[in-house]
Design an enzyme around this catalytic site. Structure first.
Site, PDB file in Angstrom:
ATOM      1  N   SER A   1      81.835  26.964  22.580  1.00  0.00           N
ATOM      2  CA  SER A   1      82.180  28.388  22.554  1.00  0.00           C
ATOM      3  C   SER A   1      83.360  28.742  23.446  1.00  0.00           C
ATOM      4  O   SER A   1      83.305  28.546  24.656  1.00  0.00           O
ATOM      5  CB  SER A   1      80.995  29.226  23.040  1.00  0.00           C
ATOM      6  OG  SER A   1      79.828  28.857  22.384  1.00  0.00           O
TER       7      SER A   1
ATOM      8  N   HIS B   1      84.021  30.676  16.978  1.00  0.00           N
ATOM      9  CA  HIS B   1      83.620  29.358  16.493  1.00  0.00           C
ATOM     10  C   HIS B   1      84.465  28.953  15.286  1.00  0.00           C
ATOM     11  O   HIS B   1      83.931  28.660  14.222  1.00  0.00           O
ATOM     12  CB  HIS B   1      82.134  29.331  16.130  1.00  0.00           C
ATOM     13  CG  HIS B   1      81.209  29.540  17.293  1.00  0.00           C
ATOM     14  ND1 HIS B   1      81.053  28.605  18.284  1.00  0.00           N
ATOM     15  CD2 HIS B   1      80.412  30.564  17.623  1.00  0.00           C
ATOM     16  CE1 HIS B   1      80.176  29.056  19.178  1.00  0.00           C
ATOM     17  NE2 HIS B   1      79.784  30.252  18.798  1.00  0.00           N
TER      18      HIS B   1
ATOM     19  N   HIS C   1      75.096  25.070  15.076  1.00  0.00           N
ATOM     20  CA  HIS C   1      74.003  25.393  15.999  1.00  0.00           C
ATOM     21  C   HIS C   1      72.702  25.520  15.220  1.00  0.00           C
ATOM     22  O   HIS C   1      72.693  26.055  14.096  1.00  0.00           O
ATOM     23  CB  HIS C   1      74.257  26.731  16.710  1.00  0.00           C
ATOM     24  CG  HIS C   1      75.462  26.730  17.594  1.00  0.00           C
ATOM     25  ND1 HIS C   1      76.703  27.113  17.138  1.00  0.00           N
ATOM     26  CD2 HIS C   1      75.614  26.409  18.909  1.00  0.00           C
ATOM     27  CE1 HIS C   1      77.577  27.018  18.138  1.00  0.00           C
ATOM     28  NE2 HIS C   1      76.948  26.589  19.214  1.00  0.00           N
TER      29      HIS C   1
ATOM     30  N   TYR D   1      70.492  27.596  15.954  1.00  0.00           N
ATOM     31  CA  TYR D   1      70.183  29.037  15.845  1.00  0.00           C
ATOM     32  C   TYR D   1      70.877  29.705  14.666  1.00  0.00           C
ATOM     33  O   TYR D   1      70.534  30.817  14.286  1.00  0.00           O
ATOM     34  CB  TYR D   1      70.484  29.787  17.154  1.00  0.00           C
ATOM     35  CG  TYR D   1      71.948  29.877  17.560  1.00  0.00           C
ATOM     36  CD1 TYR D   1      72.860  30.669  16.857  1.00  0.00           C
ATOM     37  CD2 TYR D   1      72.413  29.203  18.672  1.00  0.00           C
ATOM     38  CE1 TYR D   1      74.182  30.764  17.237  1.00  0.00           C
ATOM     39  CE2 TYR D   1      73.735  29.288  19.080  1.00  0.00           C
ATOM     40  CZ  TYR D   1      74.614  30.070  18.349  1.00  0.00           C
ATOM     41  OH  TYR D   1      75.930  30.151  18.739  1.00  0.00           O
ATOM     42  N   GLU D   2      71.867  29.022  14.069  1.00  0.00           N
ATOM     43  CA  GLU D   2      72.506  29.555  12.861  1.00  0.00           C
ATOM     44  C   GLU D   2      71.703  29.198  11.623  1.00  0.00           C
ATOM     45  O   GLU D   2      72.093  29.559  10.511  1.00  0.00           O
ATOM     46  CB  GLU D   2      73.922  28.989  12.719  1.00  0.00           C
ATOM     47  CG  GLU D   2      74.863  29.393  13.836  1.00  0.00           C
ATOM     48  CD  GLU D   2      76.173  28.618  13.774  1.00  0.00           C
ATOM     49  OE1 GLU D   2      77.145  29.164  13.243  1.00  0.00           O
ATOM     50  OE2 GLU D   2      76.209  27.474  14.251  1.00  0.00           O
TER      51      GLU D   2
ATOM     52  N   ALA E   1      78.986  26.086  26.802  1.00  0.00           N
ATOM     53  CA  ALA E   1      78.768  27.189  27.729  1.00  0.00           C
ATOM     54  C   ALA E   1      77.282  27.175  28.064  1.00  0.00           C
ATOM     55  O   ALA E   1      76.451  26.858  27.212  1.00  0.00           O
ATOM     56  CB  ALA E   1      79.135  28.495  27.052  1.00  0.00           C
TER      57      ALA E   1
ATOM     58  N   MET F   1      72.316  26.428  24.253  1.00  0.00           N
ATOM     59  CA  MET F   1      71.726  26.398  22.900  1.00  0.00           C
ATOM     60  C   MET F   1      72.376  25.337  22.006  1.00  0.00           C
ATOM     61  O   MET F   1      72.370  25.475  20.783  1.00  0.00           O
ATOM     62  CB  MET F   1      71.875  27.770  22.243  1.00  0.00           C
ATOM     63  CG  MET F   1      71.275  28.924  23.022  1.00  0.00           C
ATOM     64  SD  MET F   1      71.649  30.503  22.253  1.00  0.00           S
ATOM     65  CE  MET F   1      71.176  31.655  23.565  1.00  0.00           C
ATOM     66  N   SER F   2      72.929  24.305  22.609  1.00  0.00           N
ATOM     67  CA  SER F   2      73.639  23.314  21.785  1.00  0.00           C
ATOM     68  C   SER F   2      73.533  21.936  22.420  1.00  0.00           C
ATOM     69  O   SER F   2      72.651  21.675  23.239  1.00  0.00           O
ATOM     70  CB  SER F   2      75.120  23.718  21.671  1.00  0.00           C
ATOM     71  OG  SER F   2      75.773  23.597  22.922  1.00  0.00           O
TER      72      SER F   2
ATOM     73  N   ASN G   1      77.214  32.593  32.852  1.00  0.00           N
ATOM     74  CA  ASN G   1      76.351  33.709  33.292  1.00  0.00           C
ATOM     75  C   ASN G   1      75.200  33.132  34.108  1.00  0.00           C
ATOM     76  O   ASN G   1      74.972  31.918  34.087  1.00  0.00           O
ATOM     77  CB  ASN G   1      75.785  34.448  32.065  1.00  0.00           C
ATOM     78  CG  ASN G   1      75.002  33.525  31.163  1.00  0.00           C
ATOM     79  OD1 ASN G   1      75.567  32.650  30.504  1.00  0.00           O
ATOM     80  ND2 ASN G   1      73.697  33.688  31.144  1.00  0.00           N
TER      81      ASN G   1
ATOM     82  N   HIS H   1      76.401  37.359  24.029  1.00  0.00           N
ATOM     83  CA  HIS H   1      77.239  36.345  23.379  1.00  0.00           C
ATOM     84  C   HIS H   1      78.717  36.648  23.652  1.00  0.00           C
ATOM     85  O   HIS H   1      79.512  35.748  23.908  1.00  0.00           O
ATOM     86  CB  HIS H   1      76.957  36.341  21.876  1.00  0.00           C
ATOM     87  CG  HIS H   1      77.729  35.294  21.140  1.00  0.00           C
ATOM     88  ND1 HIS H   1      77.562  33.941  21.354  1.00  0.00           N
ATOM     89  CD2 HIS H   1      78.715  35.393  20.203  1.00  0.00           C
ATOM     90  CE1 HIS H   1      78.400  33.256  20.582  1.00  0.00           C
ATOM     91  NE2 HIS H   1      79.105  34.121  19.883  1.00  0.00           N
TER      92      HIS H   1
HETATM   93  N1  HPA Z   1      71.078  30.849  27.911  1.00  0.00           N
HETATM   94  C1  HPA Z   1      71.213  30.079  26.823  1.00  0.00           C
HETATM   95  N2  HPA Z   1      72.389  29.707  26.339  1.00  0.00           N
HETATM   96  C2  HPA Z   1      73.488  30.116  26.989  1.00  0.00           C
HETATM   97  C3  HPA Z   1      73.405  30.903  28.138  1.00  0.00           C
HETATM   98  C4  HPA Z   1      72.138  31.300  28.619  1.00  0.00           C
HETATM   99  O1  HPA Z   1      71.990  32.016  29.630  1.00  0.00           O
HETATM  100  N3  HPA Z   1      74.691  31.139  28.529  1.00  0.00           N
HETATM  101  C5  HPA Z   1      75.485  30.488  27.665  1.00  0.00           C
HETATM  102  N4  HPA Z   1      74.768  29.869  26.729  1.00  0.00           N
END
Ligand code: HPA
Length: 279
Positions: free
Chosen positions: A37, A69, A91, A93-94, A121, A219-220, A243, A252
């Site tokens: 990302s 992406h 991903h 999640y997609e 990320a 998440m990857s 974060n 996101h």
């Molecule tokens: N959680 C999950 N996936 C992420 C996060 C998070 O805080 N930050 C970036 N990708």
């Protein structure tokens, strides 16, 4: 350009993609990079010999097109090295199936890659991992509930019961830290936990992940690393902490912005890494 030894590694599932890519000028390279990302811009520094959108690769699904992406594969010279750059990833999640998450590392392997460098990320869990921190991944915890090796048939050429101890090559993780120093960056080390997403974690989930031994969460990456190891690739992982995990303002958009803003720092570290002997 001579054909890379890659084409001795073809397997039934990658064969149509390989045939097509060869016609499009892909000859293979020893190092593959997956840009997560917001890091896609790095691909622009690659002197491209061949380029293709994922959606145009035979039997590859169309990426869902989330902002940030842009998904394409480039072969070329990046900072003096022959590389395959996978800009963007699939991903879970997609809605992509676990086996679809195997496509990138499978193709990297089929195109001769011996080393896979994954970037992502992640949310920081450990106290020192604040937004903007860089972390060399030393290990992972799979909390996604999926594994791309699952299926009635073995992934062609891959170990079924792949051992994952030492999955993140310790020498490459050390090299990342060293590369960070050379680039004027402090690169921490830590354990990456992968969750399915796409919702961010609750505060209780972050506490639970911390108890499990996670330093950061994303998440990857983990499905790709499992396949890469099952195929025998050396793996190196670099996370940008975007974060604090479990913050009320996790978003996101925020992740993407942090990714884009910090991509030049990540690029500087990777440039040094690729300049080190043994990578
Ligand atoms: N959680 C999950 N996936 C992420 C996060 C998070 O805080 N930050 C970036 N990708």
């Amino acid at each position: 350009m001579p054909n890379h030894k890659s084409f001795s590694r073809r397997s039934s599932s990658t064969e149509p993609a390989l045939r097509y890519l060869r016609r499009r000028g892909f000859t293979g390279a020893p190092v593959a990079l997956i840009l997560g990302s917001g890091f896609g811009g790095m691909e622009g520094q690659c002197k491209a010999d061949a380029r293709i959108n994922y959606a145009d690769i035979p039997r590859w699904p169309r990426p869902s097109g989330l902002p940030g992406h842009a998904c394409r594969l480039t072969q070329g010279r990046l900072w003096g090295r022959d590389v395959l750059v996978f800009r963007g990833r699939y991903h879970a999640y997609e809605g992509f199936a676990a086996r679809e998450l195997a496509l990138i590392p499978q193709l990297a392997h089929a195109l001769g890659a011996e080393t896979l460098i994954v970037t992502n990320a992640a949310g920081g869990i450990r106290a020192d991992l604040k937004p903007g921190s860089l972390m060399a991944i030393t290990d992972h915890i799979n909390q996604m509930g999926i594994n791309p090796l699952v299926g009635p048939q073995r992934l062609p050429g891959a170990a079924r019961f792949a051992p994952l101890a030492g999955a993140y090559d310790p020498a490459l993780a050390r090299a990342l830290v060293k590369a960070g120093k050379a680039a004027g960056e402090s690169v921490a080390t830590g354990v990456y936990a992968a969750v399915l997403g796409p919702s961010f974690e609750t505060a209780a989930e972050v506490r639970a992940l911390k108890t499990l031994g996670a330093d950061a969460v994303g998440m990857s990456t983990v499905p790709e690393v499992i396949v890469a190891r099952a195929l025998g690739l050396r793996v190196c992982g670099l996370s940008l902490i975007t974060n604090r995990a479990g913050s009320t303002d996790d978003s996101h958009e925020g992740t993407l912005k942090q990714g884009t803003d910090n991509a030049p720092r990540l690029a500087a570290v990777l440039r040094e890494l690729l300049g080190l002997p043994g990578t």
